[in-house]
Design a protein around this motif. Structure first.
Motif, PDB file in Angstrom:
ATOM      1  N   UNK A 188     -14.154  15.409 -13.843  1.00 16.03           N
ATOM      2  CA  UNK A 188     -14.043  16.339 -12.724  1.00 16.03           C
ATOM      3  C   UNK A 188     -15.441  16.632 -12.212  1.00 16.03           C
ATOM      4  N   UNK A 189     -15.706  16.229 -10.954  1.00 17.49           N
ATOM      5  CA  UNK A 189     -17.003  16.445 -10.314  1.00 17.49           C
ATOM      6  C   UNK A 189     -16.791  17.272  -9.049  1.00 17.49           C
ATOM      7  N   UNK A 190     -17.630  18.272  -8.845  1.00 20.15           N
ATOM      8  CA  UNK A 190     -17.520  19.122  -7.657  1.00 20.15           C
ATOM      9  C   UNK A 190     -18.902  19.350  -7.069  1.00 20.15           C
ATOM     10  N   UNK A 235      -4.644  23.665 -14.627  1.00 24.38           N
ATOM     11  CA  UNK A 235      -4.207  23.046 -15.893  1.00 24.38           C
ATOM     12  C   UNK A 235      -4.946  21.755 -16.229  1.00 24.38           C
ATOM     13  N   UNK A 236      -5.266  20.925 -15.226  1.00 19.06           N
ATOM     14  CA  UNK A 236      -5.862  19.629 -15.523  1.00 19.06           C
ATOM     15  C   UNK A 236      -7.251  19.755 -16.127  1.00 19.06           C
ATOM     16  N   UNK A 237      -7.967  20.848 -15.833  1.00 19.17           N
ATOM     17  CA  UNK A 237      -9.334  21.016 -16.337  1.00 19.17           C
ATOM     18  C   UNK A 237      -9.329  21.199 -17.847  1.00 19.17           C
ATOM     19  N   UNK A 238      -8.245  21.661 -18.380  1.00 17.45           N
ATOM     20  CA  UNK A 238      -8.173  21.968 -19.805  1.00 17.45           C
ATOM     21  C   UNK A 238      -8.561  20.777 -20.671  1.00 17.45           C
ATOM     22  N   UNK A 239      -8.204  19.573 -20.265  1.00 17.84           N
ATOM     23  CA  UNK A 239      -8.462  18.383 -21.078  1.00 17.84           C
ATOM     24  C   UNK A 239      -9.494  17.444 -20.463  1.00 17.84           C
ATOM     25  N   UNK A 240     -10.277  17.939 -19.519  1.00 14.78           N
ATOM     26  CA  UNK A 240     -11.358  17.136 -18.939  1.00 14.78           C
ATOM     27  C   UNK A 240     -12.440  16.885 -19.988  1.00 14.78           C
ATOM     28  N   UNK A 241     -12.951  15.668 -20.006  1.00 17.21           N
ATOM     29  CA  UNK A 241     -14.017  15.324 -20.957  1.00 17.21           C
ATOM     30  C   UNK A 241     -15.398  15.328 -20.325  1.00 17.21           C
ATOM     31  N   UNK A 242     -15.473  15.091 -19.004  1.00 16.36           N
ATOM     32  CA  UNK A 242     -16.770  15.047 -18.324  1.00 16.36           C
ATOM     33  C   UNK A 242     -16.689  15.937 -17.085  1.00 16.36           C
ATOM     34  N   UNK A 243     -17.526  16.961 -17.037  1.00 17.05           N
ATOM     35  CA  UNK A 243     -17.486  17.927 -15.942  1.00 17.05           C
ATOM     36  C   UNK A 243     -18.878  18.063 -15.328  1.00 17.05           C
ATOM     37  N   UNK A 244     -18.921  17.984 -13.998  1.00 23.10           N
ATOM     38  CA  UNK A 244     -20.184  18.097 -13.266  1.00 23.10           C
ATOM     39  C   UNK A 244     -19.985  19.034 -12.084  1.00 23.10           C
ATOM     40  N   UNK A 245     -20.925  19.979 -11.922  1.00 20.94           N
ATOM     41  CA  UNK A 245     -20.858  20.929 -10.804  1.00 20.94           C
ATOM     42  C   UNK A 245     -22.220  20.975 -10.132  1.00 20.94           C
ATOM     43  N   UNK A 246     -22.224  20.763  -8.808  1.00 23.86           N
ATOM     44  CA  UNK A 246     -23.466  20.780  -8.020  1.00 23.86           C
ATOM     45  C   UNK A 246     -23.322  21.741  -6.848  1.00 23.86           C
ATOM     46  N   UNK A 247     -24.447  22.104  -6.259  1.00 22.44           N
ATOM     47  CA  UNK A 247     -24.417  22.954  -5.079  1.00 22.44           C
ATOM     48  C   UNK A 247     -24.696  24.396  -5.426  1.00 22.44           C
ATOM     49  N   UNK A 248     -23.752  25.269  -5.120  1.00 23.10           N
ATOM     50  CA  UNK A 248     -23.916  26.682  -5.425  1.00 23.10           C
ATOM     51  C   UNK A 248     -23.928  26.895  -6.935  1.00 23.10           C
TER      52      UNK A 248
END
Length: 417
Positions: A166-168, A185-198
């Motif tokens: 999940x990338x945002x 619900x889908x975020x619960x089992x995410x293995x790779x998470x990236x957040x950019x911006x704010x």
């Protein structure tokens, strides 16, 4: 000789791809169908000595009208080929036949790129809301959140056990979109998470650490000025952590003391202010006590100290298992090269044109790679102010690296994101 600018790969045209698919598939199918007959004829020649292919008038030897490619092509081969195509080529492939249209669903919907500024954003939302069978195919979600308002309610409908990444990238909207997204619900089992911006806040950061399957986190985050956070949970699978801060915060040593023992990669971008001379000792002490198993380490920022300081020269001694090291401008001196561990194979250094570069200290280290004294394979320099300095010494260093088998890259200074 050596790399100066990064080149971009040019994608195949759709027509070339489909022609290649047609040729390869026909060859594989014809070979597979003809293999039993060939083996039988070959055995006959071994036992009888008679050439079995002379005067052959069997039906198999006659030219026949080929069947449609969509019917003849093995589905596994087709799936492998379709995974290599770009999105635009997949759209074209879906028009070949009904079988191809079904086969393209998996690669088409495996990665959902939802850009709120593009005209197809409402269509993606409607498709995900009304087609539950397509939601099961999604493995990666990328959001580019701009100024145009869009509905994100379809994200709440994604299954809780299919999305892996999940990338945002949030640029335009100022509302707290992250809170609702992180509770999908889908975020619960995410293995790779990236957040950019704010920048996220401390609560968002702790929500990410509470994800049970998380393996890598890369976040823009802004901690409170007092450097305090609630007790930090320890996700057992987390091995890569990248934090981008507006300014360095003293909460970082606390995070490392909690998570450092299991981290293999840690990236820290201090924004406009890196750790100052009073904060660096605490950071180094924490690394020495809790993160000695790091293999990849980055510490950089936009800030250029008035006087270079040598605190980070000792990092290789603190983390002797480093394989990749990236340091910001004026946070290292020529003494760094004498401390680099033999395990290091990738070195990246930010440098400013107003400061002298230690060419004399660099060359013996590169020479050690040729003599098997170290495992250096790549040296990259991110130079600020390339248009204001003499580039010839860097070109000579590149030629020297090439001569002794070390890949050299000189690039203009950029942010990590």
């Amino acid at each position: 000789m050596f790399e100066v600018d990064t080149s971009l790969r040019q994608p195949f045209a759709a027509g070339h791809v489909l022609l290649a698919v047609k040729s390869v598939s026909r060859f594989l199918v014809d070979f597979w169908r003809g293999l039993p007959r060939f083996l039988g004829k070959f055995s006959e020649w071994i036992w009888t000595g008679r050439d079995p292919f002379v005067g052959d008038t069997s039906d198999e030897s006659r030219d026949t009208v080929p069947e449609p490619l969509g019917w003849r092509l093995n589905r596994d081969i087709l799936d492998c080929i379709l995974r290599q195509l770009s999105t635009s080529d997949l759209y074209i492939a879906a028009l070949v036949s009904r079988e191809w249209a079904v086969a393209t669903r998996i690669p088409l919907y495996a990665h959902i790129l939802f850009d709120t500024n593009t005209p197809d954003a409402p269509l993606i939302s409607e498709t995900m809301r009304t087609c539950p069978h397509l939601r099961l195919l999604v493995r990666r979600v990328t959001l580019r959140i701009g100024t145009k308002p869009q509905d994100f309610d379809w994200l709440q409908l994604l299954p809780d056990d299919t999305v892996d990444q999940f990338h945002a990238f949030q640029r335009g909207r100022k509302d707290d979109l992250a809170s609702s997204l992180f509770h999908a619900p889908f975020v619960r089992n995410v293995r790779h998470l990236k957040w950019r911006g704010l920048h996220l806040n401390c609560k968002h950061f702790q929500s990410c650490l509470a994800l049970p399957r998380i393996e890598s986190l890369s976040l823009f985050v802004k901690f409170g000025w007092n450097g305090e956070v609630d007790p930090i949970s320890v996700p057992s699978r987390l091995t890569r952590l990248s934090l981008y801060l507006p300014i360095y915060n003293p909460v970082i040593p606390r995070i490392l003391s909690t998570l450092g023992a299991q981290l293999q990669q840690f990236d820290l971008d201090g924004g406009s202010e890196p750790p100052n001379e009073e904060q660096v000792p605490d950071l180094l002490t924490t690394l020495a006590q809790h993160a000695i198993c790091l293999r990849r380490l980055t510490i950089r920022s936009e800030f250029l100290p008035n006087v270079p300081y040598s605190h980070f020269d000792s990092i290789p001694l603190i983390c002797p298992s480093l394989e990749r090291l990236h340091l910001g401008p004026a946070t290292w001196t020529p003494a760094l090269f004498a401390n680099l561990p033999t395990t290091l194979h990738t070195l990246l250094l930010d440098h400013h044109h107003e400061l002298p570069f230690p060419f004399e200290a660099t060359q013996p280290f590169v020479l050690g790679a040729d003599r098997d004294k170290c495992h250096l394979r790549s040296l990259t320099i991110f130079l600020r102010g390339t248009e204001l300095c003499d580039m010839s010494p860097y070109f000579r260093l590149g030629e020297f690296c090439h001569e002794y088998g070390v890949e050299f890259s000189l690039r203009e200074w950029i942010r990590l994101y």
